[in-house]
Design a protein around this motif. Sequence first.
Motif, PDB file in Angstrom:
ATOM      1  N   ILE A 165     -30.201  18.517 -34.169  1.00  0.00           N
ATOM      2  CA  ILE A 165     -30.214  18.553 -35.450  1.00  0.00           C
ATOM      3  C   ILE A 165     -30.033  17.038 -35.854  1.00  0.00           C
ATOM      4  N   GLY A 166     -31.081  16.805 -36.682  1.00  0.00           N
ATOM      5  CA  GLY A 166     -30.998  15.018 -37.185  1.00  0.00           C
ATOM      6  C   GLY A 166     -31.172  15.209 -38.755  1.00  0.00           C
ATOM      7  N   GLY A 167     -31.497  14.174 -39.179  1.00  0.00           N
ATOM      8  CA  GLY A 167     -31.663  13.955 -40.732  1.00  0.00           C
ATOM      9  C   GLY A 167     -32.839  14.371 -41.312  1.00  0.00           C
ATOM     10  N   PHE A 168     -34.015  13.948 -41.422  1.00  0.00           N
ATOM     11  CA  PHE A 168     -35.332  14.080 -41.912  1.00  0.00           C
ATOM     12  C   PHE A 168     -36.231  13.913 -40.967  1.00  0.00           C
ATOM     13  N   PRO A 169     -37.411  14.982 -41.127  1.00  0.00           N
ATOM     14  CA  PRO A 169     -38.591  14.829 -40.242  1.00  0.00           C
ATOM     15  C   PRO A 169     -39.032  13.545 -40.068  1.00  0.00           C
ATOM     16  N   GLY A 170     -39.448  12.692 -38.982  1.00  0.00           N
ATOM     17  CA  GLY A 170     -39.968  11.633 -38.986  1.00  0.00           C
ATOM     18  C   GLY A 170     -39.154  10.260 -39.156  1.00  0.00           C
ATOM     19  N   ASP A 171     -37.823  10.695 -39.535  1.00  0.00           N
ATOM     20  CA  ASP A 171     -36.880   9.363 -39.693  1.00  0.00           C
ATOM     21  C   ASP A 171     -36.624   8.653 -38.325  1.00  0.00           C
ATOM     22  N   VAL A 172     -36.604   7.270 -38.319  1.00  0.00           N
ATOM     23  CA  VAL A 172     -36.621   6.469 -37.212  1.00  0.00           C
ATOM     24  C   VAL A 172     -35.103   6.941 -36.354  1.00  0.00           C
ATOM     25  N   LEU A 173     -33.939   7.021 -37.216  1.00  0.00           N
ATOM     26  CA  LEU A 173     -32.566   7.424 -36.628  1.00  0.00           C
ATOM     27  C   LEU A 173     -32.606   8.622 -35.830  1.00  0.00           C
ATOM     28  N   SER A 174     -33.158   9.828 -36.518  1.00  0.00           N
ATOM     29  CA  SER A 174     -33.280  10.894 -35.659  1.00  0.00           C
ATOM     30  C   SER A 174     -33.835  10.895 -34.415  1.00  0.00           C
ATOM     31  N   ASP A 175     -35.201  10.177 -34.322  1.00  0.00           N
ATOM     32  CA  ASP A 175     -36.086  10.016 -33.111  1.00  0.00           C
ATOM     33  C   ASP A 175     -35.283   9.217 -32.075  1.00  0.00           C
ATOM     34  N   LEU A 176     -34.630   8.121 -32.703  1.00  0.00           N
ATOM     35  CA  LEU A 176     -33.961   7.491 -31.604  1.00  0.00           C
ATOM     36  C   LEU A 176     -32.944   7.969 -30.858  1.00  0.00           C
ATOM     37  N   ARG A 177     -31.917   8.731 -31.576  1.00  0.00           N
ATOM     38  CA  ARG A 177     -30.815   9.464 -31.113  1.00  0.00           C
ATOM     39  C   ARG A 177     -31.112  10.591 -30.182  1.00  0.00           C
ATOM     40  N   PHE A 178     -32.132  11.448 -30.668  1.00  0.00           N
ATOM     41  CA  PHE A 178     -32.450  12.452 -30.189  1.00  0.00           C
ATOM     42  C   PHE A 178     -33.410  12.085 -28.672  1.00  0.00           C
ATOM     43  N   ASN A 179     -34.078  11.006 -28.694  1.00  0.00           N
ATOM     44  CA  ASN A 179     -34.925  10.608 -27.472  1.00  0.00           C
ATOM     45  C   ASN A 179     -33.874  10.109 -26.651  1.00  0.00           C
ATOM     46  N   GLY A 180     -32.633   9.177 -27.020  1.00  0.00           N
ATOM     47  CA  GLY A 180     -31.958   8.742 -25.843  1.00  0.00           C
ATOM     48  C   GLY A 180     -30.991   9.965 -25.655  1.00  0.00           C
ATOM     49  N   PHE A 181     -30.670  10.815 -26.324  1.00  0.00           N
ATOM     50  CA  PHE A 181     -29.957  11.977 -25.680  1.00  0.00           C
ATOM     51  C   PHE A 181     -30.605  12.793 -24.938  1.00  0.00           C
ATOM     52  N   MET A 182     -32.082  12.999 -24.939  1.00  0.00           N
ATOM     53  CA  MET A 182     -32.831  13.636 -23.696  1.00  0.00           C
ATOM     54  C   MET A 182     -33.050  12.662 -22.701  1.00  0.00           C
ATOM     55  N   ALA A 183     -33.122  11.289 -22.957  1.00  0.00           N
ATOM     56  CA  ALA A 183     -32.980  10.343 -21.751  1.00  0.00           C
ATOM     57  C   ALA A 183     -31.720  10.640 -20.756  1.00  0.00           C
ATOM     58  N   GLY A 184     -30.695  10.658 -21.374  1.00  0.00           N
ATOM     59  CA  GLY A 184     -29.330  10.800 -20.556  1.00  0.00           C
ATOM     60  C   GLY A 184     -29.412  12.016 -19.942  1.00  0.00           C
ATOM     61  N   TRP A 185     -29.834  13.182 -20.588  1.00  0.00           N
ATOM     62  CA  TRP A 185     -29.746  14.610 -20.172  1.00  0.00           C
ATOM     63  C   TRP A 185     -30.480  14.690 -18.849  1.00  0.00           C
ATOM     64  N   ASN A 186     -31.909  14.186 -18.999  1.00  0.00           N
ATOM     65  CA  ASN A 186     -32.985  14.229 -17.785  1.00  0.00           C
ATOM     66  C   ASN A 186     -32.395  13.402 -16.592  1.00  0.00           C
ATOM     67  N   SER A 187     -31.940  12.304 -17.002  1.00  0.00           N
ATOM     68  CA  SER A 187     -31.362  11.245 -15.831  1.00  0.00           C
ATOM     69  C   SER A 187     -30.409  12.387 -15.118  1.00  0.00           C
ATOM     70  N   VAL A 188     -29.596  13.119 -15.665  1.00  0.00           N
ATOM     71  CA  VAL A 188     -28.689  13.963 -14.743  1.00  0.00           C
ATOM     72  C   VAL A 188     -29.574  15.249 -14.329  1.00  0.00           C
ATOM     73  N   MET A 189     -30.253  15.819 -14.937  1.00  0.00           N
ATOM     74  CA  MET A 189     -31.006  17.101 -14.605  1.00  0.00           C
ATOM     75  C   MET A 189     -32.051  16.916 -13.479  1.00  0.00           C
TER      76      MET A 189
END
Length: 363
Positions: A189-213
């Motif tokens: 859950i982020g701020g607004f659709p299309g905002d850069v902060l949400s995209d960066l933070r979520f993409n980073g989270f998934m990169a970290g998740w996938n590196s483990v999984m």
Amino acid sequence: MQRIGTGIRRSKRLATVALCASILTVGTLGLAGCKGGAAAVGGSGKASDERLVIGWSQRGISGSDWWKTLVEGGQAEAGKVGARLELLDANGDTVRQNADVQTLITKGVDVVVMNPNDPIGVGPSIQALKDAGIPVVTVNSSVDKSLVPDMFCYVAEDQEHTGSLAGKVAAQRALEKFGDKGKIKIVGIGGFPGDVLSDLRFNGFMAGWNSVMQKHPGVTTVKLDTKYGEWKPDKALAPIRDVATANPDLKVVYSMSDVMHGGIVQGLQQAGLWGDGIIMASYDGGMGAIKEMVDNPKGPLQADASNQPWDQGAAAVRMAIAAVKGDQAQCPGKTKYIDTTVVTPADAAEYYVPKDTYVRAKG
């Protein structure tokens, strides 16, 4: 002739700054040229011409503990080296921010730290500073790429990297709790659709998740559509409640800002999912979230990636001093990312400082 005189004054101020920094290093604080340096930062008294003057143009302060902490970090760092910080708050108004920068130029500051309200709207300020021969450092928010050539340095956290720290911890906790086989549903859950902060933070989270999984092929990650809470707790409640109700097998929730935490918790509670079956990760390093992990180490919240506003403010002042010296090597590529961390229940007590609002770097 006026710019030559200003250059001479800058050289004298830099000499004093360097001297005071050395004195602070060895702990002999009694020399007259450095007395009261920290106390005078941000004050209204007239400063000696020998002191470095840093103008700070802040996009806003009121209503944001994050921005308040950012500025306080800058003030504290300026105080350490005996510099004076001239702070002006634009209160979310780009026109006012441009006027503030003109005021700082008129006051003869040596360098400007700017937290831009609008990346392209502050263009007149960047040009005016260039014309005046005053370097500018941006912090927290950068300027449009067309203005970057006229900026000395951008100071911030690397949001993708910081998000990845939370993603790695969440993945490790998920394996411990749910095992290394089966389906794991995740929602961010982020701020607004299309905002850069949400995209960066979520993409980073998934990169970290996938590196483990990726080392656990028996786990199937099901990524639900990202929800948005406008960075507010009341706006985050309904989207999380609705997605949790529709997905009773939801296992991992990632909040892209601690500010929304209260609403997310309520939404999960109303859906009957808040408890042992949920792993939650967050972003910001807010002290309230850290206290929650201290008090309930086995609770849902298991990771909080910290963006450390105090440290960003302090780093901005260090880059401002480098800018006056013309030392571009201190900010290669015109970007300076601070070192960030992720706090977990295992070390939350080490980071918890009741008087602070956000996590700072250790030491």
